[in-house]
Design an enzyme around this catalytic site. Sequence first.
Site, short mmCIF file in Angstrom:
data_model
loop_
_atom_site.label_atom_id
_atom_site.label_comp_id
_atom_site.label_asym_id
_atom_site.label_seq_id
_atom_site.Cartn_x
_atom_site.Cartn_y
_atom_site.Cartn_z
N CYS A 54 -7.40 -36.63 50.80
CA CYS A 54 -8.16 -36.05 49.69
C CYS A 54 -8.88 -34.85 50.28
O CYS A 54 -9.48 -34.95 51.36
CB CYS A 54 -9.15 -37.08 49.17
SG CYS A 54 -10.45 -36.37 48.13
N ASP B 7 -8.88 -27.49 42.42
CA ASP B 7 -9.20 -28.88 42.79
C ASP B 7 -10.13 -29.39 41.70
O ASP B 7 -10.59 -28.62 40.84
CB ASP B 7 -9.91 -28.91 44.16
CG ASP B 7 -10.31 -30.32 44.56
OD1 ASP B 7 -9.51 -31.25 44.39
OD2 ASP B 7 -11.46 -30.51 45.01
N SER B 8 -10.45 -30.67 41.77
CA SER B 8 -11.40 -31.22 40.80
C SER B 8 -12.84 -30.77 41.10
O SER B 8 -13.72 -30.96 40.28
CB SER B 8 -11.32 -32.74 40.83
OG SER B 8 -11.55 -33.21 42.14
N CYS C 138 -5.59 -30.45 46.03
CA CYS C 138 -6.08 -31.74 45.56
C CYS C 138 -5.01 -32.79 45.85
O CYS C 138 -3.87 -32.65 45.38
CB CYS C 138 -6.36 -31.66 44.06
SG CYS C 138 -6.88 -33.23 43.34
N HIS D 84 -11.56 -33.49 49.64
CA HIS D 84 -13.01 -33.61 49.82
C HIS D 84 -13.36 -34.19 51.20
O HIS D 84 -14.46 -33.97 51.70
CB HIS D 84 -13.62 -34.53 48.77
CG HIS D 84 -13.89 -33.86 47.45
ND1 HIS D 84 -12.88 -33.49 46.59
CD2 HIS D 84 -15.05 -33.52 46.84
CE1 HIS D 84 -13.41 -32.93 45.51
NE2 HIS D 84 -14.73 -32.93 45.63
N GLU E 23 -19.54 -34.53 46.38
CA GLU E 23 -19.80 -33.61 45.28
C GLU E 23 -21.31 -33.47 45.05
O GLU E 23 -21.78 -32.49 44.48
CB GLU E 23 -19.07 -34.14 44.05
CG GLU E 23 -18.68 -33.13 43.03
CD GLU E 23 -17.75 -32.01 43.52
OE1 GLU E 23 -17.90 -30.92 42.98
OE2 GLU E 23 -16.89 -32.19 44.41
N1 DGL Z 1 -10.23 -33.33 46.16
C1 DGL Z 1 -9.57 -34.27 45.28
C2 DGL Z 1 -8.37 -34.88 45.98
O1 DGL Z 1 -7.93 -34.32 46.95
C3 DGL Z 1 -10.56 -35.23 44.73
C4 DGL Z 1 -10.02 -35.99 43.56
C5 DGL Z 1 -11.04 -36.57 42.65
O2 DGL Z 1 -11.64 -35.80 41.93
O3 DGL Z 1 -11.19 -37.79 42.65
O4 DGL Z 1 -7.83 -35.87 45.60
#
Ligand code: DGL
Length: 271
Positions: free
Chosen positions: A186, A10-11, A73, A188, A152
């Site tokens: 998402c 993931d990011s 992600c 997150h 984050e």
């Molecule tokens: N967890 C990522 C997602 O599901 C976050 C993406 C991001 O970094 O903006 O899209």
Amino acid sequence: MDSRPIGVFDSGLGGLTAVREIINRLPCEDIIYFGDTGRIPYGTRSRETILKYTHQDIRFLRTFDIKALLIACGTVSTAAMDELSAVSDIPIVGVVEASVRAAASLTRSGRVGLIGTTAAISSGAYERLLEKMLPDARIISRACPLLVPLVENGRFLRGDSVVETIAAEYLAPIRESGVDTLILGCTHYPLLADIISDIMGPQVKLVDAGAQAAAHLGLVLAQKGLCAAQGSKGAHSFYVSDSVSSFGEYASMYLKSPVPGSIEKIDIERY
Ligand code: DGL
């Protein structure tokens, strides 16, 4: 049986929502996790940049001889899933199909809310699939770009008035439209599940994209004969592209326990 690890990326922190579920459902599996914390967010970037980052993330994970890849992600899943699966020699699971399937089976009214990053929502990928599965569904979607940076930075606990205010503003039109199911598109966002649930009310079912994808991965591994031998406890390693200590701190706040494995920083630009 296959004892090779599963690669997950993931990011940033968001993919831990999938990792937590893999550990619960598939405790014998080894996991290599990469969170691209140095380049987060992905969801406000162009598709071209998201693809470039994705290919680097996968090249890094493939240095470990992984047997399957979980794209934990929403942004990457909406941008790159088809293209990646078409050329991959290992199974790839993303979050879109699993979460849309869950929403389609949960909704009674056919009114489904969707929240995600700007890139995920503007791709239309979740909506297209939901319309295919439930042609009469009414989908109310909204991009929530400020939520990823807040999460984050550890701002995801109930009582945090900044994140509660921003989430309430994003969710107001969806709540008012009377959805009975909300896709957290998402990975997150499940870290904000308490706050989102307080805003939407107990009658609205939340679909956790990361957890659904992890459950789907379990089925894929079983179908392909790729499960690890039962009985052993899986080993978990975490890699990030920025501060190890802040990832560790926020990850343990979310997991409510220390991170279950080592955390190491890598230079993702080398891949
Ligand atoms: N967890 C990522 C997602 O599901 C976050 C993406 C991001 O970094 O903006 O899209």
